[in-house]
Design an enzyme around this catalytic site. Structure first.
Site, PDB file in Angstrom:
ATOM      1  CG  HIS A   1      -5.587  -2.365  -0.132  1.00  0.00           C
ATOM      2  ND1 HIS A   1      -4.801  -1.951  -1.181  1.00  0.00           N
ATOM      3  CD2 HIS A   1      -5.043  -1.808   0.991  1.00  0.00           C
ATOM      4  CE1 HIS A   1      -3.833  -1.178  -0.720  1.00  0.00           C
ATOM      5  NE2 HIS A   1      -3.956  -1.084   0.583  1.00  0.00           N
TER       6      HIS A   1
ATOM      7  CB  SER B   1      -0.959  -0.037   1.192  1.00  0.00           C
ATOM      8  OG  SER B   1      -1.971   0.931   1.060  1.00  0.00           O
TER       9      SER B   1
ATOM     10  CG  ASP C   1      -6.875  -2.560  -3.890  1.00  0.00           C
ATOM     11  OD1 ASP C   1      -7.678  -1.904  -3.199  1.00  0.00           O
ATOM     12  OD2 ASP C   1      -5.663  -2.641  -3.631  1.00  0.00           O
TER      13      ASP C   1
END
Length: 727
Positions: free
Chosen positions: A693, A586, A661
């Site tokens: 995600h 991320s 995602d």
């Protein structure tokens, strides 16, 4: 002398050889999972409840326990005794604890939101009442327990439990257009709440937010599934600089069945609202689009007048918390970092500062509440060092501060509703979680649960302790930890593998027990790698200035710090400076991608999982809080975007993303892939179909991912497997 040393080395090698290596299969099948307490629900008085599952009867129950003895004192409801309900997954009490809402068939929507079928269970009559035949969201008792409000199909409904009738109170709800009483995607993700309606204390009014997302741009994702033709997931997602939902605060009067829009002046967001101790007074927090000007309003439910009782500004941004707490006289507790560190403040009901309760060059990291009878505040802080957490109490006047948790590491408290007791969860890098019951004055009463079995199990494995240290670099001194191989020899050279997250206000270097990744790092260490984590500028819990230095420049200073950290670590005699890698997920993926591009003379390889590759692609609330809009700050966006530096890639890069995602869109990796292709730069890529995600759903997903990453590291960071001991 040489013979003795060789004998010692031989004995040590034999001892190490007898210990097991960690395997990815064990890590991801839960072999090292810690024992944890079920989430307890504090009751009125000195009791709490737990949701328990009986494997023999395959039933669920809500059981009542005493804080004083921690012994079970009764069962409130057991699904084996319910004719129409074989199990339930969630429960919630009404105010006087005579009824519960029981939830079944719960299905996720986004990160926090769910849908389910819900029933009301009456404890006295042992009767079960269906709230709605359809799946609904967030059913909530009125304080008088006579009604339940809930959301369905973007509208709000009220179920009258006495007459068994339902009243619809909003009518304009429509998917991807109007939402009443439930947050839109970006509020749920970034302001961290779902239920956007609240009963007044006298059950006469419901305050709710209405989201008009009709002009918010639509985002769509293909869902591949197992059907012949893919389907699409379509939802409103405001990217940086794009239109947000128009959000309004409304009051619905149950008696006259009328909704009134509340005038809160000029604002972009309403990140928080809650009723005060006065049933006629509502509080609401507003923010401007830059999120650097916050107003706290009070709203009169009788005449709908409003008044600002607190205003807070910051040159960068003002953080939103859940710490606003009203006392009986409507004075209130507030937390702020306006003096440079996050601290507790006490205000009168009109917003006049009574006292700054806590002070010092350390941060209040959690606020647990107030015992008004004792005029005592309970909180967690970094007073024992920024990588540790400690629990304290202090008087409202700022005096008589008392340490409530003695162990050095991470302490977190769960207080009883009346604040007479708390269960302290303690862990450190060397101690798995221990749950202990304390009185409110910090007296240890009883150990509730420990993980001694796990600690003993781990003695059979090659486990190298985390070494915490301060890394000095040209850019500053940073918290760090290091894991070395158990057979570490300072005369050998080891490749360095760095891990980080680095996002604003985050912390990766903490004195707390292992995550799954920590076991992976132990596995890598035994393969001959030195693992290091460094928290650079922009991370949290070291004061406002340290955190907010990255404002308008996400990815600039943090990347500089990881590059400089790698250089400093490369100077150590046991680190091979030509064999340095980095990874992250991320925000950490954004960082690792930037590091191998801008630090291409330092990093030999990188793994970027679910990375943001341009902040232009990410949501408005998060991104603009730290960057303003792309229209206002184009260089801040573009000068730190991996998309614009793809031609600088020299080392090996593995790019990983889930195609489903909804948070950091697959678009980020696709655009980055294209930039690398156009720059004729070879790279590796792994796409996980329909994974979100977290890339975890589906059989063997995490195991596959970590096998992929482990092999990539082994192929691209060389280890010296032949350890030479120079005598």
């Amino acid at each position: 002398m040489k013979k003795i040393l060789l004998l010692f080395i031989a004995i040590t090698s034999i001892a190490n050889a007898q210990k097991k290596d960690f395997t990815l299969e064990e890590i991801w099948n839960g072999s090292f999972r810690t024992e944890r307490m079920n989430e307890l629900n504090s009751m009125n008085g000195d009791f709490y409840t737990l949701l328990n599952f009986n494997r023999e009867t395959r039933s669920t129950s809500v059981d009542k326990y005493s804080y004083e003895t921690l012994e079970k004192v009764g069962t409130i409801v057991d699904s084996k005794n319910l004719n129409n309900l074989k199990y339930f997954e969630t429960y919630a009490f009404n105010n006087n604890e005579t009824k519960l809402i029981l939830g079944v068939d719960i299905e996720p929507i986004y990160r926090r939101s769910t849908l389910g079928i819900f029933y009301v269970y009456d404890i006295a009559s042992k009767s079960l009442q269906l709230i709605d035949k359809d799946k609904i969201q967030e059913p909530t008792f009125s304080p008088d327990s006579k009604k339940i409000a809930y959301a369905k199909n973007n509208n709000i409904y009220i179920k009258n439990l006495e007459t068994n009738t339902t009243t619809q109170i909003t009518f304009d709800g429509k998917k991807n257009n109007i939402i009443n009483g439930i947050c839109d995607w970006v509020y749920e993700e970034e302001f961290a709440f779902v239920r956007a309606f609240k009963w007044s204390n006298d059950s006469k009014n419901i305050a709710y937010l209405r989201f008009d997302e009709s002009e918010v741009p639509t985002f769509s994702m293909d869902i591949y599934g197992k059907t012949l033709y893919p389907t699409q997931k379509v939802f409103k997602y405001p990217k940086a600089g794009e239109k947000n939902s128009i959000v309004t605060l409304n009051l619905y009067n149950v008696s006259n069945q009328k909704s009134t829009k509340i005038d809160l002046g000029n604002y972009e967001y309403i990140p928080r609202f809650k009723w005060t101790k006065d049933a006629n007074i509502l509080s609401a927090t507003t923010l401007n689009r830059h999120q650097n000007n916050l107003n706290l309003y009070i709203v009169n439910a009788n005449d709908f007048t409003t008044k600002i009782i607190l205003n807070e500004t910051d040159p960068a941004y003002v953080d939103v918390t859940d710490n606003l707490t009203f006392l009986k006289d409507n004075s209130f507790i507030w937390t702020s970092e306006k003096d440079g560190f996050n601290h507790i403040y006490y205000y009168s009901k009109n917003g006049k500062l009574i006292n700054q309760v806590t002070k010092g060059n350390w941060e209040v990291t959690d606020f647990y509440g107030v015992d008004e009878n004792l005029k005592t505040v309970f909180y967690q802080s970094t007073e024992n060092g920024s990588i540790n957490r400690t629990v304290y109490s202090i008087k409202l006047n700022g005096k008589n501060k008392t340490l409530l948790s003695a162990n050095t590491g991470t302490n977190d408290a769960s207080f009883s509703k009346n604040k007479h007791y708390f269960i302290n969860t303690f862990s450190s890098a060397s101690t798995p979680p221990i749950y202990t019951l304390y009185s409110e004055n910090g007296k240890k009463l009883k150990e509730v649960l420990n993980n001694n079995a796990l600690a003993n199990k781990l003695k059979d494995y090659q486990l190298s302790p985390k070494e915490f240290f301060t890394l000095k670099t040209p850019n500053g001194n940073f918290n760090a930890w290091m894991i070395k191989p158990t057979n570490f020899n300072p005369k050998n050279k080891y490749p360095l593998f760095m891990t980080q997250y680095s996002g604003p206000g985050s912390q990766s270097v903490s004195n707390s027990w292992n995550s799954y990744n920590d076991y992976w790092y132990e596995l890598l260490a035994e393969k001959g790698y030195v693992i290091v984590c460094v928290d650079g500028r922009g991370t949290g819990f070291k004061g406002r200035d340290f955190k907010k230095v990255t404002y308008k420049e996400l990815g600039k200073y943090e990347v500089q710090d990881q590059i400089e950290a790698a250089k400093e670590l490369g100077k150590k005699p046991f680190i091979d400076a030509s064999e340095i890698g980095i990874w992250g997920w991320s925000y950490g993926g954004f960082m690792s991608a930037n590091c191998i591009l801008k630090g291409n003379d330092v990093f030999k390889m990188a793994i970027a999982v679910a990375p943001v590759t341009s902040w232009r692609f990410y949501d408005s609330i998060y991104t603009e809080r730290y960057m303003q809009t792309p229209q206002e700050n184009p260089s801040g966006y573009d000068d730190n975007s991996p998309l614009n530096f793809a031609n600088q890639l020299k080392g090996k890069l593995l790019l990983v993303h889930g195609s489903g995602d909804d948070n950091v869109h697959f678009q980020n990796s696709m655009r980055f892939s294209n930039a690398l292709i156009e720059a004729n730069k070879p790279f590796d890529e792994a796409i996980y179909p329909d994974r979100t995600h977290g890339i975890y759903r589906g059989k063997n997903t995490r195991l596959h991912l970590y096998n992929k990453m482990t092999k990539f590291i082994e192929q691209n960071l060389k280890t010296n497997k032949q350890l030479t001991i120079k005598l």
